[in-house]
Design a protein around this motif. Sequence first.
Motif, PDB file in Angstrom:
ATOM      1  N   ASP A 148       0.852  -1.187   0.000  1.00 47.53           N
ATOM      2  CA  ASP A 148       0.000   0.000   0.000  1.00 47.53           C
ATOM      3  C   ASP A 148       0.885   1.234   0.000  1.00 47.53           C
ATOM      4  OD1 ASP A 148      -2.663  -1.247   0.306  1.00 47.53           O
ATOM      5  OD2 ASP A 148      -1.894  -1.879   2.265  1.00 47.53           O
ATOM      6  N   VAL A 149       0.295   2.354  -0.380  1.00 50.69           N
ATOM      7  CA  VAL A 149       1.014   3.626  -0.332  1.00 50.69           C
ATOM      8  C   VAL A 149       1.258   4.005   1.123  1.00 50.69           C
ATOM      9  CG1 VAL A 149       0.787   6.101  -0.773  1.00 50.69           C
ATOM     10  CG2 VAL A 149       0.112   4.448  -2.531  1.00 50.69           C
ATOM     11  N   ASP A 150       2.477   4.457   1.416  1.00 47.48           N
ATOM     12  CA  ASP A 150       2.822   4.908   2.768  1.00 47.48           C
ATOM     13  C   ASP A 150       2.596   6.407   2.868  1.00 47.48           C
ATOM     14  OD1 ASP A 150       3.715   2.360   3.486  1.00 47.48           O
ATOM     15  OD2 ASP A 150       5.730   2.765   2.728  1.00 47.48           O
ATOM     16  N   ALA A 151       1.727   6.810   3.787  1.00 47.69           N
ATOM     17  CA  ALA A 151       1.463   8.238   3.968  1.00 47.69           C
ATOM     18  C   ALA A 151       2.729   8.986   4.358  1.00 47.69           C
ATOM     19  CB  ALA A 151       0.378   8.426   5.026  1.00 47.69           C
ATOM     20  N   SER A 152       3.597   8.330   5.142  1.00 52.29           N
ATOM     21  CA  SER A 152       4.838   8.993   5.574  1.00 52.29           C
ATOM     22  C   SER A 152       5.754   9.271   4.391  1.00 52.29           C
ATOM     23  CB  SER A 152       5.564   8.134   6.607  1.00 52.29           C
ATOM     24  OG  SER A 152       5.880   6.858   6.071  1.00 52.29           O
ATOM     25  N   ALA A 153       5.755   8.376   3.392  1.00 56.98           N
ATOM     26  CA  ALA A 153       6.578   8.590   2.195  1.00 56.98           C
ATOM     27  C   ALA A 153       6.044   9.756   1.373  1.00 56.98           C
ATOM     28  CB  ALA A 153       6.615   7.319   1.359  1.00 56.98           C
ATOM     29  N   VAL A 154       4.724   9.844   1.253  1.00 57.98           N
ATOM     30  CA  VAL A 154       4.120  10.957   0.511  1.00 57.98           C
ATOM     31  C   VAL A 154       4.410  12.275   1.214  1.00 57.98           C
ATOM     32  CG1 VAL A 154       1.964  11.935  -0.358  1.00 57.98           C
ATOM     33  CG2 VAL A 154       2.322   9.457  -0.408  1.00 57.98           C
ATOM     34  N   GLU A 155       4.349  12.263   2.527  1.00 56.55           N
ATOM     35  CA  GLU A 155       4.661  13.474   3.294  1.00 56.55           C
ATOM     36  C   GLU A 155       6.132  13.869   3.107  1.00 56.55           C
ATOM     37  OE1 GLU A 155       4.334  15.212   7.884  1.00 56.55           O
ATOM     38  OE2 GLU A 155       4.129  13.054   7.502  1.00 56.55           O
ATOM     39  N   GLN A 156       7.010  12.878   3.122  1.00 63.56           N
ATOM     40  CA  GLN A 156       8.434  13.144   2.903  1.00 63.56           C
ATOM     41  C   GLN A 156       8.670  13.790   1.542  1.00 63.56           C
ATOM     42  OE1 GLN A 156      10.945   9.654   3.245  1.00 63.56           O
ATOM     43  NE2 GLN A 156      12.578  10.601   2.055  1.00 63.56           N
ATOM     44  N   LEU A 157       8.021  13.271   0.514  1.00 61.49           N
ATOM     45  CA  LEU A 157       8.174  13.819  -0.824  1.00 61.49           C
ATOM     46  C   LEU A 157       7.574  15.216  -0.925  1.00 61.49           C
ATOM     47  CD1 LEU A 157       7.360  10.585  -2.843  1.00 61.49           C
ATOM     48  CD2 LEU A 157       9.572  11.746  -2.771  1.00 61.49           C
ATOM     49  N   THR A 158       6.413  15.407  -0.340  1.00 58.08           N
ATOM     50  CA  THR A 158       5.760  16.717  -0.382  1.00 58.08           C
ATOM     51  C   THR A 158       6.632  17.777   0.276  1.00 58.08           C
ATOM     52  OG1 THR A 158       3.580  15.649  -0.302  1.00 58.08           O
ATOM     53  CG2 THR A 158       3.680  17.996   0.257  1.00 58.08           C
ATOM     54  N   ASN A 159       7.158  17.461   1.456  1.00 56.81           N
ATOM     55  CA  ASN A 159       8.013  18.417   2.168  1.00 56.81           C
ATOM     56  C   ASN A 159       9.318  18.658   1.425  1.00 56.81           C
ATOM     57  OD1 ASN A 159       6.102  18.658   4.194  1.00 56.81           O
ATOM     58  ND2 ASN A 159       7.048  17.101   5.498  1.00 56.81           N
ATOM     59  N   GLY A 160       9.852  17.603   0.821  1.00 56.53           N
ATOM     60  CA  GLY A 160      11.098  17.751   0.079  1.00 56.53           C
ATOM     61  C   GLY A 160      10.944  18.674  -1.114  1.00 56.53           C
ATOM     62  N   LEU A 161       9.815  18.550  -1.830  1.00 59.20           N
ATOM     63  CA  LEU A 161       9.581  19.403  -2.989  1.00 59.20           C
ATOM     64  C   LEU A 161       9.362  20.858  -2.558  1.00 59.20           C
ATOM     65  CD1 LEU A 161       9.208  19.730  -6.005  1.00 59.20           C
ATOM     66  CD2 LEU A 161       6.847  18.919  -5.770  1.00 59.20           C
ATOM     67  N   LYS A 162       8.656  21.051  -1.443  1.00 56.87           N
ATOM     68  CA  LYS A 162       8.395  22.412  -0.954  1.00 56.87           C
ATOM     69  C   LYS A 162       9.677  23.139  -0.559  1.00 56.87           C
ATOM     70  CE  LYS A 162       3.695  21.752   0.854  1.00 56.87           C
ATOM     71  NZ  LYS A 162       2.874  21.635   2.099  1.00 56.87           N
ATOM     72  N   GLU A 163      10.714  22.380  -0.197  1.00 60.81           N
ATOM     73  CA  GLU A 163      11.966  23.000   0.229  1.00 60.81           C
ATOM     74  C   GLU A 163      12.587  23.872  -0.856  1.00 60.81           C
ATOM     75  OE1 GLU A 163      15.095  20.688   1.835  1.00 60.81           O
ATOM     76  OE2 GLU A 163      13.865  19.800   3.409  1.00 60.81           O
ATOM     77  N   PHE A 164      12.424  23.469  -2.107  1.00 63.82           N
ATOM     78  CA  PHE A 164      13.076  24.240  -3.167  1.00 63.82           C
ATOM     79  C   PHE A 164      12.119  24.731  -4.260  1.00 63.82           C
ATOM     80  CE2 PHE A 164      13.229  19.898  -4.713  1.00 63.82           C
ATOM     81  CZ  PHE A 164      13.048  20.003  -6.085  1.00 63.82           C
ATOM     82  N   TYR A 165      10.902  24.229  -4.274  1.00 60.85           N
ATOM     83  CA  TYR A 165       9.923  24.715  -5.256  1.00 60.85           C
ATOM     84  C   TYR A 165       8.919  25.604  -4.516  1.00 60.85           C
ATOM     85  CZ  TYR A 165       6.426  24.850  -8.943  1.00 60.85           C
ATOM     86  OH  TYR A 165       5.537  25.274  -9.900  1.00 60.85           O
ATOM     87  N   PRO A 166       9.015  26.943  -4.652  1.00 62.59           N
ATOM     88  CA  PRO A 166       8.239  27.866  -3.821  1.00 62.59           C
ATOM     89  C   PRO A 166       6.851  28.195  -4.376  1.00 62.59           C
ATOM     90  CG  PRO A 166       9.768  29.117  -5.162  1.00 62.59           C
ATOM     91  CD  PRO A 166       9.979  27.660  -5.523  1.00 62.59           C
ATOM     92  N   HIS A 167       6.336  27.377  -5.255  1.00 55.15           N
ATOM     93  CA  HIS A 167       5.052  27.653  -5.892  1.00 55.15           C
ATOM     94  C   HIS A 167       4.068  26.526  -5.567  1.00 55.15           C
ATOM     95  CE1 HIS A 167       7.579  30.447  -8.122  1.00 55.15           C
ATOM     96  NE2 HIS A 167       8.322  29.416  -8.498  1.00 55.15           N
ATOM     97  N   ASN A 168       2.840  26.707  -5.957  1.00 54.94           N
ATOM     98  CA  ASN A 168       1.815  25.692  -5.709  1.00 54.94           C
ATOM     99  C   ASN A 168       2.005  24.495  -6.630  1.00 54.94           C
ATOM    100  OD1 ASN A 168       0.523  27.238  -3.745  1.00 54.94           O
ATOM    101  ND2 ASN A 168      -0.795  28.258  -5.252  1.00 54.94           N
TER     102      ASN A 168
END
Length: 346
Positions: free
Chosen positions: A253-273
């Motif tokens: 199954d999809v791991d919510a923690s992995a999705v959160e890790q990816l979401t936060n990682g992208l937000k670190e350097f991509y400052p847009h929606n």
Amino acid sequence: MENVDYIIVGDGYASLFFAHQLIKNNKSFVIFSDEKKSASRVSAGIINPVVLKKFTTFWKAQEQIVFLKKTLDEIEKYTGQNYLIDAPIHRIFHDENEQKLWLKKSANDDLVYFLDKNFAHLEGVKNDFNSGKVNQSARLDVNGFFMGLFDFLRNNRQIINEKFIYSTINTSDHTYKNFKYNHIVFCEGMGVKNNPFFSDIPVVPNKGHHIKVKLFQHLPENITIKKKHFLFPLNDNTYFYGGTYDREQLHYDVDASAVEQLTNGLKEFYPHNFDIEQVNFGFRPTVKDRRPIIGRHPQQPNMYVFNGLGARGILNGCYFSKSLYDFIENGIPLHDEIALKRFFPQ
């Protein structure tokens, strides 16, 4: 009864690159594919000679890069398309210390042709300390590669879309259903754990997630951006971002923690929606010593395994497919670092 030189079991990078060696050498074969979404088919397709956490390289990196480009040129001759995407990796630096380390490492003999000394500032993302370009890095068009090769193989009746049943093998007369074979090569990734002939090889599943995202501000299409993970455009106006590494959460199954890790990682350097449109994951077959596992079964001399490609499935699968072919057909010994016998001395 149909006579074939080879039966290949599995349909990832190991299988298709080994099939290419057979095509080059006019060997007859069939591939058994159960059409499951393998780790290869959901991979990023990154072609990278550098470990970007420590700015180091790895065993035979230059040789593998050169061999891959040559191989893709050969594949183009019968599929009509070259699947290499010239989109070099730009590693975003976290701070000045990383810049200094990059420059220091770029003088090393094994990295001088990989680490570009000229830093670049990337538009549209946060990179206060600029980025370093990895020379000779690129991407494989993963979807195109699998579609193109599968179409070619189907047209030549070399793909059989059904699950391989191990108990149906007759090892005494070398037959499987209506095929009489000379050799069987198992290229099954983590599916090898269900294989009674090679289930004890020490491959460990490493679960990797990636997300498919819609970015509200587009980025340059001719580069691959790397900070914690890789970000690059796909063909449908979305972007790939990933992938994670997890040896603990191994459920299907999809791991919510992995999705959160990816979401936060992208937000670190991509400052847009951005919107997450899809989440995918696969199980990479990894080996503790970070080397593939290739060899012949000790009791069944015409059975072989090609596994353990890990996160470098493209480079490992391409380069070592020739090692396996030369071992079977020409009696050239496998290098000790990749040979099955390093775990099971014969």
